[in-house]
Design a protein around this motif. Structure first.
Motif, short mmCIF file in Angstrom:
data_model
loop_
_atom_site.label_atom_id
_atom_site.label_comp_id
_atom_site.label_asym_id
_atom_site.label_seq_id
_atom_site.Cartn_x
_atom_site.Cartn_y
_atom_site.Cartn_z
N LEU A 203 0.83 -1.20 0.00
CA LEU A 203 0.00 0.00 0.00
C LEU A 203 0.87 1.25 0.00
O LEU A 203 1.80 1.38 0.79
N ALA A 204 0.55 2.18 -0.89
CA ALA A 204 1.18 3.51 -0.91
C ALA A 204 0.05 4.53 -0.82
O ALA A 204 -0.64 4.79 -1.81
N PRO A 205 -0.21 5.08 0.36
CA PRO A 205 -1.37 5.96 0.54
C PRO A 205 -1.41 7.13 -0.46
O PRO A 205 -0.37 7.63 -0.89
N ASN A 206 -2.62 7.52 -0.81
CA ASN A 206 -2.82 8.62 -1.75
C ASN A 206 -2.00 9.85 -1.36
O ASN A 206 -2.02 10.26 -0.20
N PRO A 207 -1.29 10.47 -2.32
CA PRO A 207 -0.47 11.65 -2.00
C PRO A 207 -1.28 12.93 -1.96
O PRO A 207 -2.14 13.17 -2.81
N ILE A 208 -0.98 13.78 -0.98
CA ILE A 208 -1.63 15.08 -0.84
C ILE A 208 -0.55 16.16 -0.72
O ILE A 208 0.36 16.04 0.11
N ASP A 209 -0.64 17.20 -1.54
CA ASP A 209 0.31 18.31 -1.46
C ASP A 209 -0.22 19.32 -0.45
O ASP A 209 -1.07 20.16 -0.77
N ILE A 280 -18.51 20.14 8.30
CA ILE A 280 -18.66 18.70 8.07
C ILE A 280 -18.80 18.46 6.57
O ILE A 280 -19.55 19.16 5.88
N LEU A 281 -18.07 17.46 6.07
CA LEU A 281 -18.09 17.11 4.66
C LEU A 281 -18.58 15.67 4.50
O LEU A 281 -18.01 14.76 5.10
N LEU A 282 -19.63 15.47 3.73
CA LEU A 282 -20.14 14.13 3.44
C LEU A 282 -19.53 13.65 2.14
O LEU A 282 -19.81 14.20 1.07
N ASP A 283 -18.68 12.63 2.21
CA ASP A 283 -17.88 12.21 1.06
C ASP A 283 -18.45 10.97 0.39
O ASP A 283 -18.96 11.01 -0.71
N GLN A 284 -18.32 9.79 1.05
CA GLN A 284 -18.85 8.57 0.46
C GLN A 284 -19.12 7.54 1.55
O GLN A 284 -18.60 7.63 2.65
N VAL A 285 -19.93 6.55 1.18
CA VAL A 285 -20.37 5.54 2.14
C VAL A 285 -19.66 4.21 1.94
O VAL A 285 -19.14 3.62 2.88
N PHE A 292 -9.32 10.43 -2.48
CA PHE A 292 -8.64 11.72 -2.61
C PHE A 292 -9.47 12.88 -2.09
O PHE A 292 -8.97 13.76 -1.38
N ASN A 293 -10.76 12.91 -2.44
CA ASN A 293 -11.61 14.03 -2.00
C ASN A 293 -11.70 14.10 -0.50
O ASN A 293 -11.65 15.19 0.10
N ALA A 294 -11.83 12.96 0.15
CA ALA A 294 -11.92 12.93 1.61
C ALA A 294 -10.63 13.44 2.24
O ALA A 294 -10.65 14.23 3.19
N LEU A 295 -9.50 13.00 1.70
CA LEU A 295 -8.21 13.40 2.27
C LEU A 295 -7.97 14.90 2.11
O LEU A 295 -7.43 15.54 3.02
N GLU A 296 -8.38 15.45 0.98
CA GLU A 296 -8.24 16.90 0.82
C GLU A 296 -9.12 17.64 1.82
O GLU A 296 -8.71 18.67 2.39
N GLY A 297 -10.32 17.14 2.05
CA GLY A 297 -11.18 17.74 3.06
C GLY A 297 -10.58 17.64 4.45
O GLY A 297 -10.62 18.59 5.24
N MET A 298 -10.02 16.48 4.77
CA MET A 298 -9.38 16.29 6.08
C MET A 298 -8.17 17.21 6.23
O MET A 298 -7.90 17.74 7.31
N GLU A 357 -3.49 16.51 11.11
CA GLU A 357 -2.28 15.84 11.58
C GLU A 357 -2.12 14.47 10.92
O GLU A 357 -1.01 14.07 10.56
N PHE A 358 -3.23 13.76 10.76
CA PHE A 358 -3.19 12.43 10.14
C PHE A 358 -2.72 12.52 8.69
O PHE A 358 -1.84 11.77 8.25
N VAL A 359 -3.30 13.44 7.92
CA VAL A 359 -2.93 13.58 6.52
C VAL A 359 -1.47 14.00 6.41
O VAL A 359 -0.73 13.51 5.54
N THR A 360 -1.02 14.88 7.29
CA THR A 360 0.38 15.31 7.28
C THR A 360 1.31 14.13 7.53
O THR A 360 2.36 14.00 6.88
N LYS A 361 0.93 13.26 8.44
CA LYS A 361 1.79 12.14 8.83
C LYS A 361 1.85 11.05 7.77
O LYS A 361 2.93 10.53 7.47
#
Length: 380
Positions: A203-209, A280-285, A292-298, A357-361
């Motif tokens: 696994l290579a988690p989705n990248p976020i800039d 609050i952002l409702l992304d997917q179920v 990617f969309n959820a991570l950008e929101g986070m 903090e999670f996305v940064t880590k």
């Protein structure tokens, strides 16, 4: 190294490129811009047959001659730019249908890539033969095919998923599998079906800039703002019907306490700005992990309702509802989590900070790029 990333899905390759370039590599992204989202790529292959008269002609032509005009157009564009697809140190395909052509033409393009590049890898991102087969066998507790099993919408809605288990796409999968050096998963929804596969590299988690996404501190002095973005083509597959049912409960229960904003099928640049003021952002179920969309929101500090299943909690050593909210396929359950947040607004602030903090880590694009490099090099 000279690296070619083929295809785009929610800017995962574009953002990975930025991380790789920061580490000193030469990178090109080729794709179709991920449909209506209009994601940025370096070399854009245009699909001229998506609407209006061209789409009508495409349908008529296929009915008469069993030939897909989009596939023929992409093939011409490919060979006009064939030098891009030669002599790369690494090539990564976004999934098993990176050029979005019918299997015979997709196979022709991929054969050229395999013949002219020594190290080709596959990213399991979006749907592919193995993940769809796993979902069809109902090995997940729920999946993007759960609405299909529940007969929501018509069969046409699920064809982009179900095509991967038809004989032509199974053959395409086998062709790709026999020629790649390895497979990488972008999140747990693709990681789980690949466990035990001899070509699976991990696994290579989705990248976020994160330099492009500012954290927005929570201000809950007025109404709690809930944002719901709908991609009409994926309405049932993302569980938007369940979110709407939950929001109806919340609107009735807290008419003076909440503000609800819904947008439908907007381009990425509009979408990413549309929820800046939301809490609050409702992304997917139907997911175990975040896309990617959820991570950008986070990253912006939103409390995101998305995939955050027990497998994800165990993988990262987290407690439930501390970083993201696991959206179960049940409107009452979703509404209960929303009620909990509305009644305990301090939790919104707490989760907001934890999410960034999670996305940064785990998802910083340079960290992710190093992860990809390690996996590629382990198989060369």
């Amino acid at each position: 190294m000279k690296i070619l990333l083929v295809g785009e899905y929610n800017s995962s390759h574009k953002t990975l490129k930025d991380g790789l370039v920061a580490l000193g590599h030469e990178v090109t992204v080729v794709g179709l811009g991920d449909g209506f989202k209009k994601r940025m790529v370096d070399v854009n292959f245009e699909d001229k047959y998506t609407s209006g008269l061209p789409l009508f002609l495409k349908k008529v032509w296929f009915r008469l001659f069993k030939t897909d005009l989009t596939s023929l157009s992409i093939k011409k564009q490919f060979f006009r730019n064939k030098s891009i697809f030669e002599n790369n140190d690494i090539v990564q395909l976004i999934n098993e249908n990176s050029f979005q052509c019918l299997p015979p033409i997709e196979r022709d393009l991929l054969r050229y890539i395999f013949d002219h590049n020594p190290n080709v890898f596959l990213l399991s991102c979006g749907t592919d033969h193995l993940s769809v087969t796993y979902a069809m066998e109902k090995k997940f507790r729920y999946s993007i095919l759960t609405p299909y099993f529940e007969q929501k919408g018509n069969l046409k809605l699920y064809q982009p998923i179900l095509k991967y288990i038809t004989p032509p796409y199974k053959a395409l999968h086998q062709f790709i599998y026999s020629n790649i050096k390895g497979i990488i998963a972008s999140d747990l929804d693709y990681h789980i079906p690949l466990l035990g596969d001899p070509k699976y590299l991990g696994l290579a988690p989705n990248p976020i800039d994160l330099s492009e996404i500012a954290y927005i501190p929570m201000d809950i002095s007025d109404k709690i703002h809930i944002f719901h973005g709908i991609n009409r083509a994926n309405y049932y597959k993302k569980g938007n019907d369940l979110f709407e049912a939950a929001l109806a409960i919340i609107q009735k229960k807290y008419p003076e306490k909440v503000k609800i904003t819904t947008v439908v099928s907007v381009p990425y640049n509009e979408y990413i700005k549309a929820y800046d003021k939301a809490h609050i952002l409702l992304d997917q179920v139907y997911a175990y992990d975040q896309g990617f969309n959820a991570l950008e929101g986070m990253a912006k500090g939103k409390v995101v309702f998305t995939g955050a299943e027990q497998e994800w909690l165990d993988y990262h050593g987290l407690e439930a509802d501390t970083v993201a909210i696991n959206a179960l396929p049940d409107p009452e359950s979703i509404a209960e989590k929303l009620v909990w947040l509305i009644e305990n607004p301090e939790k919104i602030t707490e989760i907001s900070k934890n999410a960034r903090e999670f996305v940064t880590k785990y998802h910083d694009h340079k960290v992710s790029a190093k992860n990809y490099l390690d996996k590629w090099q382990s198989a060369i």
